[in-house]
Design an enzyme around this catalytic site. Structure first.
Site, short mmCIF file in Angstrom:
data_model
loop_
_atom_site.label_atom_id
_atom_site.label_comp_id
_atom_site.label_asym_id
_atom_site.label_seq_id
_atom_site.Cartn_x
_atom_site.Cartn_y
_atom_site.Cartn_z
N HIS A 56 0.89 -1.16 0.00
CA HIS A 56 0.00 0.00 0.00
C HIS A 56 0.92 1.21 0.00
CE1 HIS A 56 -2.86 -2.87 2.13
NE2 HIS A 56 -3.48 -2.54 1.02
N ASP A 59 2.27 1.62 3.35
CA ASP A 59 3.23 0.61 3.80
C ASP A 59 4.63 1.11 3.44
OD1 ASP A 59 1.31 -1.33 4.62
OD2 ASP A 59 1.12 -2.06 2.56
C1 GLO Z 1 -9.44 -6.85 0.57
C2 GLO Z 1 -8.43 -6.81 -0.49
C3 GLO Z 1 -7.14 -6.15 -0.04
C4 GLO Z 1 -6.36 -5.65 -1.22
C5 GLO Z 1 -5.14 -4.86 -0.83
C6 GLO Z 1 -4.43 -4.29 -2.02
O1 GLO Z 1 -10.43 -7.50 0.49
O2 GLO Z 1 -8.19 -8.11 -0.97
O3 GLO Z 1 -6.38 -7.02 0.73
O4 GLO Z 1 -5.96 -6.72 -2.02
O5 GLO Z 1 -5.52 -3.85 0.03
O6 GLO Z 1 -5.05 -3.16 -2.46
#
Ligand code: GLO
Ligand code: MG
Length: 351
Positions: A56, A59
């Site tokens: 993210h 992150d």
């Molecule tokens: C939630 C999503 C989440 C995304 C992550 C990347 O249901 O799967 O984990 O994949 O935030 O944007």
């Protein structure tokens, strides 16, 4: 069981995100494992032999909203150096548009123009981070783009707002690719882009459809009542599957993010088979596991879901490669689906 050399010779590269080493919090109770630093997570990723990390924006640059562009550049570059030193790639960066007070009523589709502006500015900063980390892939999980009730938003207008936001990102950087990660519900009652079909359809309304593709998450497809392997075949027929979140989901309930194959081995087998027949990974795409440890997991078993998901993937790869395609074809030609069904079961059971 030992993983055979056949499955080990594969083009697949593996990836997960720092949020996949999670602490066990759920809506009904607190964490069950102590928080670990980002550095510790990165070291673990390297230790268990994964190739890349997904990020993210925050992150990569924590507390991003309070930081200047110069600070964002400095921190991103320092992170890139750490990744290079460890030989870990950054697979993608995703704007986390679901935490801020500015995205309470949606991000790109908020009813408040100030909030929509925030979402787009934040996405541009996410693109800056991706550039510094050396990836052209931006993942958009549109967490709050949907409704709790039909009357709260105008669905047609929301599609237009989504296109405007995608266009702004595409114009901001001529090289980036946007990979939409659909999910039908949670946190919203209904999301505006619930399936791969929706993601690929909206791509065609943007200024550069070629740079708008998708990411399939197994659990999200199952929550939409679809078979993830069909979603894989569909996306790959368009050349648009640029990333993948493999995991598992036991029916229509909250998003479970179980280890790959944990709920339904046959559905997992068919996903691997679809990836194989479509040549997923041949253009550098990664297999990411968006999985979480079960809440009762002890600290000493904290990485098991990640090691196990990859192991299951490789074992199913072996199953896909040793499936008797000739016999299957003959059964299909004879319309003997009962025998085909049993053949699949026995192959998976190792008979
Ligand atoms: C939630 C999503 C989440 C995304 C992550 C990347 O249901 O799967 O984990 O994949 O935030 O944007
Ligand atoms: Mg995901």
């Amino acid at each position: 069981m030992v993983i055979s050399p056949m499955a080990k010779r594969h083009p697949y590269k593996f990836c997960f995100g720092p949020w996949n080493i999670s602490e066990g919090q759920d809506p009904y109770g607190p964490t069950t494992r102590p928080a670990q630093s980002f550095d510790w997570k990165l070291t673990q990723l390297r230790k268990i032999g994964y190739d890349a990390m997904m990020f993210h924006d925050d992150d990569a640059v924590p507390d991003i909203d309070g930081k200047s562009d110069a600070q964002l550049r400095k921190e991103s570059k320092a992170l890139k150096k750490r990744l290079d030193d460890l030989g870990v790639a950054a697979e993608m960066v995703a704007p986390r548009l679901w935490f801020s007070p500015m995205t309470i009523d949606g991000a790109y589709t908020s009813n408040d123009p100030k909030c929509r502006k925030y979402a787009i500015e934040r996405s541009k900063r996410c693109i800056d981070i991706a550039r510094y980390l050396g990836t052209d892939l931006i993942v958009l999980w549109l967490a709050r783009e949907g409704t709790y009730m039909r009357e709260a938003k105008n669905g047609r207008r929301s599609v237009e707002l989504l296109v405007e936001a995608l266009d702004e990102m595409l114009a901001y950087d001529k090289k980036i690719r946007l990979s939409i990660e659909p999910k039908p519900n949670e946190p919203m009652d209904h999301a505006y882009l619930p399936t791969i079909g929706h993601a690929l359809a909206i791509a065609h309304l943007t200024r550069d459809p070629k740079r708008v593709g998708c990411l399939i998450e197994s659990a999200h497809a199952i929550l939409a009542g679809l078979d993830p392997s069909d979603e894989i075949d569909f996306a790959m027929a368009f050349g648009k599957l640029w990333s993948l979140h493999l995991n598992d989901q036991n029916g229509l309930k909250f998003d479970q993010d179980k280890p790959f194959g944990s709920a339904n081995l046959r559905v997992a087998f068919n996903q691997v088979r679809a990836l194989e027949r479509n040549g997923y990974g041949k253009n550098g795409e990664f297999v990411c596991f968006d999985v979480h440890p079960f809440r009762p997991t002890k600290v000493e078993h904290w990485l098991a879901h990640l090691e196990d998901s990859r192991r299951t993937f490789l074992l199913l790869l072996e199953k896909a490669r040793t499936f008797d395609e000739k016999q299957a074809k003959a059964l299909v030609a004879d319309r003997n689906y009962a025998a085909l069904d049993q053949m699949v079961l026995e192959h998976l059971m190792g008979v």
